[in-house]
Design a protein around this motif. Structure first.
Motif, mmCIF file in Angstrom:
data_model
loop_
_atom_site.group_PDB
_atom_site.id
_atom_site.type_symbol
_atom_site.label_atom_id
_atom_site.label_comp_id
_atom_site.label_asym_id
_atom_site.label_seq_id
_atom_site.Cartn_x
_atom_site.Cartn_y
_atom_site.Cartn_z
ATOM 1 N N THR A 75 0.832 -1.201 0.000
ATOM 2 C CA THR A 75 0.000 0.000 0.000
ATOM 3 C C THR A 75 0.865 1.249 0.000
ATOM 4 O OG1 THR A 75 -1.705 -1.175 1.255
ATOM 5 C CG2 THR A 75 -1.815 1.233 1.251
ATOM 6 N N LYS A 129 8.804 -0.864 4.965
ATOM 7 C CA LYS A 129 7.507 -0.453 5.505
ATOM 8 C C LYS A 129 6.739 0.319 4.444
ATOM 9 C CE LYS A 129 5.699 1.635 9.775
ATOM 10 N NZ LYS A 129 6.108 2.255 11.056
ATOM 11 N N ASP A 130 5.468 -0.062 4.225
ATOM 12 C CA ASP A 130 4.626 0.702 3.303
ATOM 13 C C ASP A 130 3.727 1.625 4.125
ATOM 14 O OD1 ASP A 130 2.622 -0.935 4.289
ATOM 15 O OD2 ASP A 130 2.221 -1.954 2.387
ATOM 16 N N ASP A 131 2.711 2.206 3.488
ATOM 17 C CA ASP A 131 1.848 3.154 4.197
ATOM 18 C C ASP A 131 0.940 2.467 5.216
ATOM 19 O OD1 ASP A 131 3.002 5.106 2.675
ATOM 20 O OD2 ASP A 131 1.286 5.434 1.359
ATOM 21 N N TYR A 132 0.916 1.142 5.215
ATOM 22 C CA TYR A 132 0.071 0.402 6.147
ATOM 23 C C TYR A 132 0.869 -0.116 7.344
ATOM 24 C CZ TYR A 132 -3.193 -3.142 7.885
ATOM 25 O OH TYR A 132 -4.010 -3.893 8.678
ATOM 26 N N SER A 133 1.982 -0.794 7.080
ATOM 27 C CA SER A 133 2.768 -1.395 8.163
ATOM 28 C C SER A 133 4.064 -1.965 7.601
ATOM 29 C CB SER A 133 1.966 -2.520 8.835
ATOM 30 O OG SER A 133 1.864 -3.646 7.970
ATOM 31 N N ARG A 151 1.722 -11.024 5.097
ATOM 32 C CA ARG A 151 0.816 -10.102 4.394
ATOM 33 C C ARG A 151 1.158 -9.911 2.921
ATOM 34 N NH1 ARG A 151 0.560 -4.351 3.548
ATOM 35 N NH2 ARG A 151 2.351 -3.905 4.882
#
Length: 230
Positions: free
Chosen positions: A125, A156-160, A171
């Motif tokens: 994300t 790390k993306d915008d989610y976690s 994930r």
């Protein structure tokens, strides 16, 4: 999508670099017999080499142990993934084929003695950052347990967080449904960028020769700390 190497990391390990392959239109399936055979043979050859050669004598294994220490983690407690693979093979606990993407990722990690991870782009994300994990960072990993990532490099993306040179998350795991992927090779900081790009490009070419599709290769380093994927 932007992929960025945090500048604070470069103050600790100035030569830190990642190899990035962006795969599109790929087909993930059971590995061809050629890849299964090469992976098995490579593990058997490595087993005999490990009988005579200490792990610390493998330069890239040694380099990643030093990186672990530089960021404040204990490589004897949380081992870089390539070292964990080598230790498994030293016990003749060989890895069995999974599917083409995972098997190629494993092969590259063993061949070049470096941590490597492959991630389904459709499960990522927003933008991606390489950071040092904090006390609050962790995820359910492919090793079947929750993993704390304090003082360990992570993606790390915008989610976690979703990946690291320690263990990757459930994930963003690549499956046989994956058609676009992000392949990250955690390189030895001492490797010059031009050599690094040749290595990463060669991995991308081998990957697409088996999985089809297209590959675009990049190096993230102090010279180019961020890239944009189309």
């Amino acid at each position: 999508m932007k992929i960025e190497l945090n500048n604070e990391l470069l103050k600790i390990v100035p030569g830190l670099k990642l190899g990035i392959n962006h795969y599109t239109k790929i087909t993930v399936s059971e590995s061809p017999q050629m890849l299964k055979g090469r992976l098995q043979l490579f593990q058997e050859q490595l087993f005999f080499e490990l009988e005579k050669k200490p792990l610390i004598d493998f330069p890239n294994i040694k380099a990643w142990r030093e990186i672990w220490k530089a960021f404040g983690s204990d490589p004897n407690r949380y081992r870089p993934s390539a070292e964990a693979l080598f230790r498994r093979i030293k016990k003749q606990n060989y890895l069995h084929p999974y599917h083409s993407a995972v098997d190629l990722n494993t092969f590259f990690s063993l061949q070049y003695e470096i941590p490597a991870g492959i991630y389904d782009l459709n499960k990522i994300t927003g933008n991606v950052h390489l950071l040092r994990g904090g006390e609050e960072d962790g995820y359910d990993g492919l090793n079947g347990r929750f993993n704390s990532l304090a003082n360990i490099l992570l993606l790390k993306d915008d989610y976690s967080p979703f990946g690291s040179p320690f263990v990757d998350s459930v994930r963003t795991a690549v499956t046989e449904e994956t058609t676009s992927a992000l392949h990250v090779l955690f390189l030895n900081p001492s490797m010059p960028d031009d050599e690094a790009l040749k290595l990463v490009t060669a991995c991308g070419n081998m990957f697409t020769s088996i999985s089809g599709g297209d590959s675009t290769s990049f190096i993230l380093s102090a010279e180019q700390p961020s890239i944009e994927l189309d």
